[in-house]
Design an enzyme around this catalytic site. Structure first.
Site: not given
Ligand code: RB5
Length: 149
Positions: A7, A64, A66, A97, A132
């Site tokens: 993203d 993304c 996180t 695994h 596994h």
């Molecule tokens: C975008 O702001 C953020 O929410 C997205 O990149 C991600 O971290 C969501 O899990």
């Protein structure tokens, strides 16, 4: 062949990972996004994961902010085992695994240097199989609505 997607939050790290792939002659398909304009991560997750499920790509790399939201979306695609990783041990053992076929990274958590090490070990570690495999089968059985107990 690798599919790669992100993203807007993951876009800058995706571009860094593409440099690593180019330098190492690893072929990839970039499913987007293509700028830091705001987009929804589930779309890129589905595009990249569809290419793994169809067999066009061996594995997917998703980024993304996180690594978590995009991994949640990826794990809803039938046949995908996505792992959100921020450390080397996790990226290695999710191959050994879990036979993970999708690595998810958080651009707001993991810097480019570490991320590239995670990508490298993820792409170059083979599944151990053995005991596994039974556990992978159980994961896929849950996906198919089967009861394990
Ligand atoms: C975008 O702001 C953020 O929410 C997205 O990149 C991600 O971290 C969501 O899990």
């Amino acid at each position: 062949m690798i599919s790669i997607g992100s993203d807007h939050a993951g876009y800058p790290l995706k571009e860094e990972i593409k440099k690593y792939l180019d330098e190492n002659n690893i072929e990839y398909i970039d499913v987007g996004c293509y700028s830091t304009d705001s987009v929804d991560y589930a779309v890129s997750a589905q595009k990249a994961c569809d290419k793994v499920v169809s067999g066009e790509c061996e594995r997917a790399i998703l980024v993304c902010g996180t690594g978590i939201g995009i991994s949640m979306a990826a794990n809803k695609v039938k046949g995908i085992r996505a792992a959100a990783c921020s450390d080397y041990f996790g990226a290695k053992y999710t191959r050994l695994h879990n036979d993970a076929n999708c690595l998810c990274l958080g651009a707001r958590i993991t810097g480019a240097g570490s991320a590239i090490e995670l990508v490298d070990v993820f792409l170059h570690t083979e599944f151990e199989g053995g005991r596994h495999q039974r556990r992978i089968n159980q994961i896929m059985d849950i996906q198919d609505g089967k009861r394990l107990y």
